[in-house]
Design an enzyme around this catalytic site. Structure first.
Site, PDB file in Angstrom:
ATOM      1  N   ARG A  34      -9.494 -27.368 -41.576  1.00 19.94           N
ATOM      2  CA  ARG A  34      -8.577 -27.490 -40.433  1.00 19.94           C
ATOM      3  C   ARG A  34      -8.427 -26.159 -39.697  1.00 19.94           C
ATOM      4  O   ARG A  34      -8.297 -26.119 -38.469  1.00 19.94           O
ATOM      5  CB  ARG A  34      -7.214 -27.958 -40.949  1.00 19.94           C
ATOM      6  CG  ARG A  34      -6.120 -28.029 -39.903  1.00 19.94           C
ATOM      7  CD  ARG A  34      -4.755 -28.138 -40.573  1.00 19.94           C
ATOM      8  NE  ARG A  34      -4.700 -29.265 -41.481  1.00 19.94           N
ATOM      9  CZ  ARG A  34      -4.309 -30.478 -41.142  1.00 19.94           C
ATOM     10  NH1 ARG A  34      -3.942 -30.721 -39.892  1.00 19.94           N
ATOM     11  NH2 ARG A  34      -4.269 -31.450 -42.016  1.00 19.94           N
TER      12      ARG A  34
ATOM     13  N   LYS B   2      -3.911 -42.971 -43.516  1.00 19.40           N
ATOM     14  CA  LYS B   2      -3.611 -41.536 -43.521  1.00 19.40           C
ATOM     15  C   LYS B   2      -3.691 -41.071 -44.958  1.00 19.40           C
ATOM     16  O   LYS B   2      -2.890 -41.467 -45.799  1.00 19.40           O
ATOM     17  CB  LYS B   2      -2.209 -41.280 -42.968  1.00 19.40           C
ATOM     18  CG  LYS B   2      -1.736 -39.826 -43.104  1.00 19.40           C
ATOM     19  CD  LYS B   2      -2.532 -38.900 -42.209  1.00 19.40           C
ATOM     20  CE  LYS B   2      -2.048 -37.466 -42.361  1.00 19.40           C
ATOM     21  NZ  LYS B   2      -2.527 -36.844 -43.624  1.00 19.40           N
TER      22      LYS B   2
ATOM     23  N   GLU C 231      -5.337 -46.621 -38.737  1.00 14.29           N
ATOM     24  CA  GLU C 231      -6.199 -46.165 -39.824  1.00 14.29           C
ATOM     25  C   GLU C 231      -5.364 -45.582 -40.965  1.00 14.29           C
ATOM     26  O   GLU C 231      -4.236 -45.128 -40.761  1.00 14.29           O
ATOM     27  CB  GLU C 231      -7.163 -45.087 -39.321  1.00 14.29           C
ATOM     28  CG  GLU C 231      -8.067 -45.545 -38.197  1.00 14.29           C
ATOM     29  CD  GLU C 231      -8.913 -44.416 -37.629  1.00 14.29           C
ATOM     30  OE1 GLU C 231      -9.882 -44.716 -36.917  1.00 14.29           O
ATOM     31  OE2 GLU C 231      -8.600 -43.234 -37.905  1.00 14.29           O
TER      32      GLU C 231
ATOM     33  N   PHE D 209     -13.541 -40.282 -39.445  1.00 19.08           N
ATOM     34  CA  PHE D 209     -12.825 -41.127 -38.500  1.00 19.08           C
ATOM     35  C   PHE D 209     -13.147 -40.817 -37.039  1.00 19.08           C
ATOM     36  O   PHE D 209     -12.605 -41.457 -36.137  1.00 19.08           O
ATOM     37  CB  PHE D 209     -11.309 -41.057 -38.713  1.00 19.08           C
ATOM     38  CG  PHE D 209     -10.716 -39.668 -38.736  1.00 19.08           C
ATOM     39  CD1 PHE D 209     -10.687 -38.874 -37.601  1.00 19.08           C
ATOM     40  CD2 PHE D 209     -10.153 -39.172 -39.908  1.00 19.08           C
ATOM     41  CE1 PHE D 209     -10.123 -37.610 -37.617  1.00 19.08           C
ATOM     42  CE2 PHE D 209      -9.586 -37.907 -39.941  1.00 19.08           C
ATOM     43  CZ  PHE D 209      -9.576 -37.123 -38.787  1.00 19.08           C
TER      44      PHE D 209
ATOM     45  N   LYS E 263       1.148 -40.231 -36.608  1.00 18.33           N
ATOM     46  CA  LYS E 263       1.082 -40.518 -38.042  1.00 18.33           C
ATOM     47  C   LYS E 263       2.399 -41.140 -38.493  1.00 18.33           C
ATOM     48  O   LYS E 263       3.484 -40.673 -38.130  1.00 18.33           O
ATOM     49  CB  LYS E 263       0.771 -39.253 -38.843  1.00 18.33           C
ATOM     50  CG  LYS E 263       1.688 -38.077 -38.586  1.00 18.33           C
ATOM     51  CD  LYS E 263       1.185 -36.835 -39.296  1.00 18.33           C
ATOM     52  CE  LYS E 263       2.059 -35.618 -38.974  1.00 18.33           C
ATOM     53  NZ  LYS E 263       1.542 -34.379 -39.599  1.00 18.33           N
TER      54      LYS E 263
END
Length: 512
Positions: A232, A212, A210, A299, A381
């Site tokens: 977050r 980033k 996906e 997501f 990532k």
């Protein structure tokens, strides 16, 4: 239980670098606490206040400095009650009432207790016991498996409540903690991947790749018409993001817990600067720049219409998310990506993300449950340039055209065992004149000590660093140093506890 007993445990924790010894000292203090004291003791030994911010700054702490008491008499219950009163003091004359409450508390404290309380209330209590160490101690004190404590903590979101449950009700009480719509869950985090090929080789073909984004992480809860949004760090920002609230309110569901990112886009659909996105998140949850519109990209889904999905594999969660967002073709909410791609398709997703102005991709194992609060290998990532989120430990005065500004910054990686950050390098690269001016204005408020060369800083500010890799170095205590580090930006959305640890730096060593 006396406050002096907690102070002694804190000193014992600070005196050792052994994670096991730290946990044993904390566990002993928790066992000695009465049931109503367990929560505050656990929180304090992690350097936290159960009440959150109590409205007391360093100026107030400096003014409220009476002579110390000769002998300990303060109890944990009395201190906790005063902190609760401080947090609840508001309105006209509240500053004077807070100062009086604080002065009364400190007057009853010994010198060691005063130092402990000032550092605790001021957010400066660093004895090398981060949340993970305290959770290990809670498990040991309660005689329960550590995974159960960690799971309850991630779902409940509060260390004091989790400790009280563990010692009061054991595994049965911990198992009763479930995901609750309206109570935020610690977000699952991604580890840095060295390359797309390496991530695919590590996780295998059963993955999703996906985009980033260079945005802000969001968690959105919906319960009927009520929609709430957290960052977050689990700070609620619902009032500052009405466009996100309306988009989620329009979805065809009754209850949902959604995970994603949000960012500001320009008229061409390309991402605006990260600072533009962050301008929408004021310190009190109100929008600082309402003219900047945010676009959500979801997501993951952790709950949908009465069904908890957090323990389901990612493939099941993505199916549920796809069904929820199926009718949203004109203004898609789904994060772009491809499931089970060939290596060529995965490379195309990365190229597409970079071409659209995004950071890179995240490779996720489709068989993995949602590991709340964990930075594991199941999510990796991948960016074309290595980046790390590090803690600023100090800054040196510049010279030449940078004379008069705080320039060269000292960088630290988080110690996974809860100690002080481990220094891994310095850099003055990537700094604009505007950033140099900001550092010079901002750093003095975070100073731990002043030296002729510059400032030693409290480990509070997180900066994102680009680097070409790492190399072994006897110069720094971690045995590793950054190669060609340069500043990308500061990360006000992250705390020092969310910075990358020294193992993430070591993972970049060539040939390792």
């Amino acid at each position: 239980m006396l406050l002096a007993d907690v102070v002694a445990a804190s000193a014992a924790v600070a005196a050792t670098r052994s994670r096991t010894a730290k946990a044993q000292a904390i566990a002993a203090a928790l066992r000695a606490a009465d049931p109503g004291e367990v929560g505050p003791v656990a929180a304090w030994l992690a350097g936290e206040l159960p009440q959150g911010r109590v409205g007391v700054g360093w100026r107030t702490l400096a003014r409220a400095a009476p002579p110390a008491a000769g002998a300990p008499s303060l109890t944990v219950a009395a201190v906790d009650a005063t902190l609760t009163a401080l947090a609840g003091t508001a309105g006209s004359g509240s500053a004077a009432r807070r100062e009086a409450l604080l002065a009364e508390l400190l007057a009853a404290a010994t010198a060691d207790e005063q130092r402990f309380l000032v550092r605790l209330v001021g957010g400066e209590l660093r004895q090398g016991a981060l949340e993970g160490v305290v959770l290990d101690a809670v498990a040991a004190a309660a005689g329960v498996p550590a995974p159960g404590v960690r799971r309850a903590m991630m779902l409940a979101g509060r260390l004091d409540e989790t400790a009280a449950l563990a010692l009061g009700g054991g595994q049965e009480a911990l198992s009763a903690v479930t995901l609750r719509v309206g109570r935020p869950v610690r977000p699952m985090l991604a580890s840095p991947g060295s390359s797309l090929d390496a991530a695919l080789a590590d996780l295998g073909p059963d993955v999703t790749v996906e985009h980033k984004l260079d945005g802000a992480r969001i968690q959105v809860h919906r319960d009927g018409h009520d929609v709430r949004v957290w960052t977050r760090t689990l700070r609620e920002v619902t009032g500052g993001v009405p466009e996100l609230v309306e988009r989620v309110r329009a979805l065809p569901c009754r209850t949902a817990v959604l995970d994603g990112e949000t960012l500001a886009l320009d008229d061409d659909g390309r991402p605006r600067a990260f600072q533009d996105t962050m301008s929408r998140f004021g310190s009190d949850g109100a929008a600082e720049d309402a003219a900047v519109l945010l676009s959500p990209f979801l997501f993951d889904v952790l709950h949908l219409d009465g069904r908890d999905l957090i323990d389901e594999p990612l493939s099941v969660r993505l199916d549920a998310l796809a069904g929820l967002l199926a009718g949203d073709e004109h203004a898609p909410l789904r994060m772009p990506g491809v499931r089970r791609p060939t290596p060529e398709q995965a490379a195309a997703v990365l190229d597409e993300a970079l071409g659209a102005g995004h950071e890179g991709v995240v490779v996720k194992a489709l068989d993995a449950p949602y590991a709340a609060g964990r930075r594991g290998r199941a999510w990796q990532k991948v960016k074309p340039v290595h980046t790390l989120d590090l803690v600023v430990l100090g800054a040196e005065w510049g010279y030449g055209r940078r004379t008069g500004t705080l320039s060269n910054i000292h960088l630290g990686a988080r110690d996974p065992d809860g100690g002080e950050p481990v220094m891994v390098g310095k850099t003055f690269k990537g700094m604009t004149d505007e950033l140099l001016a900001w550092q010079t204005r901002t750093f003095p408020a975070h100073a731990r000590a002043e030296h002729p060369w510059g400032l030693e800083l409290e480990p509070e500010l997180v900066v994102e660093i680009a680097l070409d890799g790492a190399q072994r170095s006897p110069r720094y205590p971690g045995g590793v140093a950054l190669r060609f580090a340069r500043v990308l930006r500061y990360r006000p959305d992250k705390t020092a506890g969310q910075a990358d640890d020294v193992e993430a730096v070591r993972a970049l060593l060539a040939g390792d």
